[in-house]
Design a protein around this motif. Structure first.
Motif, PDB file in Angstrom:
ATOM      1  N   ASN A 163      47.231  75.470  72.977  1.00 61.31           N
ATOM      2  CA  ASN A 163      46.769  74.540  71.961  1.00 61.31           C
ATOM      3  C   ASN A 163      45.869  73.547  72.679  1.00 61.31           C
ATOM      4  OD1 ASN A 163      46.678  72.118  70.299  1.00 61.31           O
ATOM      5  ND2 ASN A 163      48.302  73.050  69.073  1.00 61.31           N
ATOM      6  N   THR A 164      44.598  73.517  72.296  1.00 59.68           N
ATOM      7  CA  THR A 164      43.629  72.644  72.980  1.00 59.68           C
ATOM      8  C   THR A 164      43.143  71.591  72.004  1.00 59.68           C
ATOM      9  OG1 THR A 164      41.826  74.119  72.344  1.00 59.68           O
ATOM     10  CG2 THR A 164      42.811  74.470  74.514  1.00 59.68           C
ATOM     11  N   ALA A 165      43.017  70.380  72.488  1.00 62.84           N
ATOM     12  CA  ALA A 165      42.521  69.314  71.622  1.00 62.84           C
ATOM     13  C   ALA A 165      41.828  68.246  72.451  1.00 62.84           C
ATOM     14  CB  ALA A 165      43.657  68.703  70.818  1.00 62.84           C
ATOM     15  N   GLU A 166      40.923  67.586  71.806  1.00 65.26           N
ATOM     16  CA  GLU A 166      40.234  66.437  72.393  1.00 65.26           C
ATOM     17  C   GLU A 166      40.677  65.222  71.602  1.00 65.26           C
ATOM     18  OE1 GLU A 166      35.685  64.669  72.842  1.00 65.26           O
ATOM     19  OE2 GLU A 166      36.018  66.564  71.819  1.00 65.26           O
ATOM     20  N   PHE A 167      40.864  64.106  72.281  1.00 64.87           N
ATOM     21  CA  PHE A 167      41.246  62.903  71.550  1.00 64.87           C
ATOM     22  C   PHE A 167      40.466  61.704  72.058  1.00 64.87           C
ATOM     23  CE2 PHE A 167      43.708  61.937  75.242  1.00 64.87           C
ATOM     24  CZ  PHE A 167      43.811  60.563  75.247  1.00 64.87           C
ATOM     25  N   LYS A 168      40.328  60.726  71.178  1.00 72.07           N
ATOM     26  CA  LYS A 168      39.716  59.444  71.528  1.00 72.07           C
ATOM     27  C   LYS A 168      40.575  58.348  70.915  1.00 72.07           C
ATOM     28  CE  LYS A 168      35.016  61.159  71.788  1.00 72.07           C
ATOM     29  NZ  LYS A 168      33.630  61.006  71.400  1.00 72.07           N
ATOM     30  N   VAL A 169      40.760  57.287  71.676  1.00 71.33           N
ATOM     31  CA  VAL A 169      41.529  56.141  71.191  1.00 71.33           C
ATOM     32  C   VAL A 169      40.560  54.968  71.054  1.00 71.33           C
ATOM     33  CG1 VAL A 169      43.436  54.569  71.651  1.00 71.33           C
ATOM     34  CG2 VAL A 169      43.607  56.963  72.362  1.00 71.33           C
ATOM     35  N   TYR A 170      40.546  54.348  69.867  1.00 71.42           N
ATOM     36  CA  TYR A 170      39.675  53.214  69.586  1.00 71.42           C
ATOM     37  C   TYR A 170      40.519  51.958  69.381  1.00 71.42           C
ATOM     38  CZ  TYR A 170      35.964  56.604  68.631  1.00 71.42           C
ATOM     39  OH  TYR A 170      35.041  57.609  68.753  1.00 71.42           O
ATOM     40  N   ASP A 171      39.967  50.814  69.795  1.00 68.59           N
ATOM     41  CA  ASP A 171      40.648  49.552  69.509  1.00 68.59           C
ATOM     42  C   ASP A 171      40.214  49.064  68.130  1.00 68.59           C
ATOM     43  OD1 ASP A 171      38.113  48.493  69.854  1.00 68.59           O
ATOM     44  OD2 ASP A 171      38.588  47.424  71.695  1.00 68.59           O
ATOM     45  N   ASP A 172      40.677  47.878  67.726  1.00 68.69           N
ATOM     46  CA  ASP A 172      40.358  47.377  66.385  1.00 68.69           C
ATOM     47  C   ASP A 172      38.910  46.915  66.233  1.00 68.69           C
ATOM     48  OD1 ASP A 172      40.599  45.119  67.938  1.00 68.69           O
ATOM     49  OD2 ASP A 172      42.244  44.232  66.792  1.00 68.69           O
ATOM     50  N   LYS A 173      38.164  46.890  67.349  1.00 66.98           N
ATOM     51  CA  LYS A 173      36.738  46.543  67.273  1.00 66.98           C
ATOM     52  C   LYS A 173      35.850  47.788  67.262  1.00 66.98           C
ATOM     53  CE  LYS A 173      37.542  42.247  69.773  1.00 66.98           C
ATOM     54  NZ  LYS A 173      38.968  42.435  69.965  1.00 66.98           N
ATOM     55  N   GLY A 174      36.479  48.966  67.283  1.00 68.35           N
ATOM     56  CA  GLY A 174      35.726  50.209  67.260  1.00 68.35           C
ATOM     57  C   GLY A 174      35.267  50.686  68.632  1.00 68.35           C
ATOM     58  N   GLN A 175      35.784  50.083  69.684  1.00 69.44           N
ATOM     59  CA  GLN A 175      35.426  50.479  71.048  1.00 69.44           C
ATOM     60  C   GLN A 175      36.381  51.567  71.544  1.00 69.44           C
ATOM     61  OE1 GLN A 175      32.746  49.144  72.757  1.00 69.44           O
ATOM     62  NE2 GLN A 175      32.319  48.091  70.837  1.00 69.44           N
ATOM     63  N   VAL A 176      35.831  52.583  72.236  1.00 65.71           N
ATOM     64  CA  VAL A 176      36.672  53.641  72.804  1.00 65.71           C
ATOM     65  C   VAL A 176      37.387  53.067  74.025  1.00 65.71           C
ATOM     66  CG1 VAL A 176      36.704  55.914  73.902  1.00 65.71           C
ATOM     67  CG2 VAL A 176      35.121  55.465  72.028  1.00 65.71           C
ATOM     68  N   ILE A 177      38.720  53.148  74.028  1.00 62.65           N
ATOM     69  CA  ILE A 177      39.476  52.647  75.184  1.00 62.65           C
ATOM     70  C   ILE A 177      40.068  53.789  76.001  1.00 62.65           C
ATOM     71  CG2 ILE A 177      39.954  50.357  74.265  1.00 62.65           C
ATOM     72  CD1 ILE A 177      42.674  51.310  73.362  1.00 62.65           C
ATOM     73  N   SER A 178      40.047  55.002  75.441  1.00 58.85           N
ATOM     74  CA  SER A 178      40.491  56.164  76.200  1.00 58.85           C
ATOM     75  C   SER A 178      39.952  57.421  75.536  1.00 58.85           C
ATOM     76  CB  SER A 178      42.022  56.231  76.262  1.00 58.85           C
ATOM     77  OG  SER A 178      42.419  57.353  77.007  1.00 58.85           O
ATOM     78  N   SER A 179      39.697  58.430  76.359  1.00 62.90           N
ATOM     79  CA  SER A 179      39.208  59.701  75.860  1.00 62.90           C
ATOM     80  C   SER A 179      39.671  60.789  76.817  1.00 62.90           C
ATOM     81  CB  SER A 179      37.683  59.663  75.775  1.00 62.90           C
ATOM     82  OG  SER A 179      37.197  60.906  75.330  1.00 62.90           O
ATOM     83  N   SER A 180      40.180  61.888  76.280  1.00 61.76           N
ATOM     84  CA  SER A 180      40.689  62.947  77.143  1.00 61.76           C
ATOM     85  C   SER A 180      40.864  64.227  76.336  1.00 61.76           C
ATOM     86  CB  SER A 180      42.023  62.529  77.766  1.00 61.76           C
ATOM     87  OG  SER A 180      42.419  63.468  78.733  1.00 61.76           O
ATOM     88  N   GLU A 181      41.354  65.277  77.022  1.00 66.01           N
ATOM     89  CA  GLU A 181      41.678  66.546  76.380  1.00 66.01           C
ATOM     90  C   GLU A 181      43.058  66.972  76.833  1.00 66.01           C
ATOM     91  OE1 GLU A 181      38.716  69.508  77.115  1.00 66.01           O
ATOM     92  OE2 GLU A 181      37.123  68.325  76.195  1.00 66.01           O
TER      93      GLU A 181
END
Length: 197
Positions: A163-181
């Motif tokens: 099972n492969t997935a990409e994810f991104k985590v955004y803060d409440d200002k819309g800035q990416v604070i983490s990104s990974s797979e």
């Protein structure tokens, strides 16, 4: 008379050669500065002993993945199958934030093959079944002060393992604070920890 002259010439030539040899054997060369300078070797400096660095205390709100994955009620035990590295839980990191909310976006990271996931927040299901395709899907969460543990469990492996997935985590200002797979097998989880300061 010629003989005497020849003997005298021969003798003086021999003496002259012998005298040059004696003079060339050893000649002293006078020093430019007749005063003798005493050479003082440099002092040896003992290496400085650095005091031991203070032991840094781990941040109190950081999650240790080794301790986290020991809980067999929540996390499936890693499979020891040679050559298969995705039958294990995957820790995606501790992320500090001051945001009140966070948005997690995810999609299939490889071939869209029917991968499905379940999303948990602090061990409570917030998305019971999400079909991953090529478009990002998202879930918005309200962060509590301290640890916010997000588990994403692979419900299947689709047509092509894992099972492969990409994810991104955004803060409440819309800035990416983490990104990974992640690449996990059925029943295993990828874990993201958001620490609200």
């Amino acid at each position: 008379m010629k003989r005497i002259f020849l003997i005298i010439a021969f003798a003086s030539f021999s003496l002259h050669s012998f005298a040059q040899e004696l003079n060339n054997k050893f000649k002293t060369i006078p020093a430019k500065d007749p005063a003798v300078k005493e050479v003082i070797p440099p002092k040896e400096v003992a290496p400085k002993e650095n005091p031991p660095s203070p032991v840094e205390k781990p941040a109190p709100l950081q999650v240790n993945p080794d301790e986290l994955f020991k809980d067999r009620n929540v996390y499936k035990q890693d499979a020891n199958v040679e050559g298969i590295f995705y039958r294990r839980n995957q820790f995606l990191g501790n992320i500090n934030t001051t945001s009140a909310t966070s948005t997690i976006m995810y999609r299939d990271a490889a071939f869209v093959d029917g991968d499905k996931v379940k999303v948990y927040l602090n061990d409570k299901v917030i998305e019971p079944e999400v079909f991953l395709n090529g478009e990002f899907k998202s879930v918005k969460i309200d962060l509590v002060k301290g640890i916010n543990k997000i588990d994403i469990e692979a419900l299947n492996e689709g047509f092509a393992s894992p099972n492969t997935a990409e994810f991104k985590v955004y803060d409440d200002k819309g800035q990416v604070i983490s990104s990974s797979e992640w690449n996990v097998g059925t029943g295993y989880k990828a874990v993201i920890v958001l620490v609200k300061e």
